[in-house]
Design a protein around this motif. Structure first.
Motif, PDB file in Angstrom:
ATOM      1  N   PHE A   1       0.810  -1.210   0.000  1.00 37.27           N
ATOM      2  CA  PHE A   1       0.000   0.000   0.000  1.00 37.27           C
ATOM      3  C   PHE A   1       0.844   1.260   0.000  1.00 37.27           C
ATOM      4  CE2 PHE A   1      -2.618  -3.310   1.978  1.00 37.27           C
ATOM      5  CZ  PHE A   1      -3.643  -3.333   1.044  1.00 37.27           C
ATOM      6  N   ASP A   2       2.014   1.190   0.608  1.00 40.59           N
ATOM      7  CA  ASP A   2       2.953   2.303   0.597  1.00 40.59           C
ATOM      8  C   ASP A   2       3.987   1.999  -0.481  1.00 40.59           C
ATOM      9  OD1 ASP A   2       4.669   4.394   1.074  1.00 40.59           O
ATOM     10  OD2 ASP A   2       5.334   3.698   3.035  1.00 40.59           O
ATOM     11  N   LEU A   3       3.883   2.654  -1.614  1.00 40.89           N
ATOM     12  CA  LEU A   3       4.728   2.331  -2.765  1.00 40.89           C
ATOM     13  C   LEU A   3       6.101   2.989  -2.724  1.00 40.89           C
ATOM     14  CD1 LEU A   3       1.999   2.522  -5.538  1.00 40.89           C
ATOM     15  CD2 LEU A   3       2.832   0.511  -4.303  1.00 40.89           C
ATOM     16  N   ASP A   4       6.345   3.814  -1.719  1.00 42.81           N
ATOM     17  CA  ASP A   4       7.614   4.521  -1.633  1.00 42.81           C
ATOM     18  C   ASP A   4       8.579   3.804  -0.698  1.00 42.81           C
ATOM     19  OD1 ASP A   4       6.547   6.505  -3.249  1.00 42.81           O
ATOM     20  OD2 ASP A   4       5.856   7.697  -1.558  1.00 42.81           O
TER      21      ASP A   4
ATOM     22  N   THR B   1      12.876  10.093   0.328  1.00 46.63           N
ATOM     23  CA  THR B   1      11.884   9.145  -0.170  1.00 46.63           C
ATOM     24  C   THR B   1      12.148   8.832  -1.629  1.00 46.63           C
ATOM     25  OG1 THR B   1      10.261  10.038   1.375  1.00 46.63           O
ATOM     26  CG2 THR B   1       9.410   8.769  -0.479  1.00 46.63           C
ATOM     27  N   PHE B   2      12.100   7.548  -1.952  1.00 45.19           N
ATOM     28  CA  PHE B   2      12.309   7.068  -3.314  1.00 45.19           C
ATOM     29  C   PHE B   2      11.032   6.372  -3.779  1.00 45.19           C
ATOM     30  CE2 PHE B   2      16.410   7.342  -1.401  1.00 45.19           C
ATOM     31  CZ  PHE B   2      17.295   7.658  -2.415  1.00 45.19           C
ATOM     32  N   THR B   3      10.623   6.634  -4.994  1.00 45.17           N
ATOM     33  CA  THR B   3       9.477   5.930  -5.546  1.00 45.17           C
ATOM     34  C   THR B   3       9.958   4.642  -6.209  1.00 45.17           C
ATOM     35  OG1 THR B   3       9.635   7.177  -7.594  1.00 45.17           O
ATOM     36  CG2 THR B   3       8.140   8.037  -5.929  1.00 45.17           C
ATOM     37  N   LYS B   4       9.041   3.878  -6.731  1.00 48.67           N
ATOM     38  CA  LYS B   4       9.383   2.571  -7.277  1.00 48.67           C
ATOM     39  C   LYS B   4      10.330   2.633  -8.474  1.00 48.67           C
ATOM     40  CE  LYS B   4       5.220   2.340 -10.066  1.00 48.67           C
ATOM     41  NZ  LYS B   4       4.025   1.605 -10.380  1.00 48.67           N
ATOM     42  N   GLY B   5      10.605   3.824  -9.006  1.00 53.11           N
ATOM     43  CA  GLY B   5      11.524   3.956 -10.123  1.00 53.11           C
ATOM     44  C   GLY B   5      12.982   3.774  -9.748  1.00 53.11           C
TER      45      GLY B   5
END
Length: 121
Positions: free
Chosen positions: A81-84, A101-105
């Protein structure tokens, strides 16, 4: 929390040119990550946090952290649910960590491995 999944790695050679004015003589960028407007640079000597400020992003703070001042760090992987993912860095003389914070990229395991390479020297 990061927005829109814009976090990604930057070619170190491109970052070397773009941030050349920040670097000491002979200092090399080994990895770089763009996080929305901010940037994290891993050089052979230090960690540089580039913090764009304000609505226009013209005002910029450059935070230089020698690897020897990092006492410990933690990574928190993304969940369902938390994609970061998050990177927390504690510095000597400071109780609160620096958090990014890093995103899924971005592969947070790669970021952790790079930081380990320089901090564990």
């Amino acid at each position: 929390m990061a927005l829109f999944g814009n976090a990604h790695s930057i070619d170190p050679a491109q970052a070397q040119q773009e941030y050349a004015r920040l670097l000491g003589h002979g200092e090399q960028i080994h990895a770089a990550y763009l996080l929305i407007r901010d940037t994290i640079l891993f050089t052979d000597r230090r960690l540089i946090l580039v913090d764009k400020q304000g609505i226009t992003g013209k005002k910029t703070e450059y935070h230089s952290i020698p690897y020897r001042s990092i006492t410990h760090f933690a990574v928190e992987t993304a969940g369902h649910f938390d994609l970061d993912a998050e990177l927390k860095i504690w510095l000597s003389g400071s109780q609160a960590p620096i958090q990014k914070t890093f995103t899924k990229g971005v592969d947070i395991y790669e970021v952790q491995a790079i930081l380990t390479q320089f901090v564990a020297r």
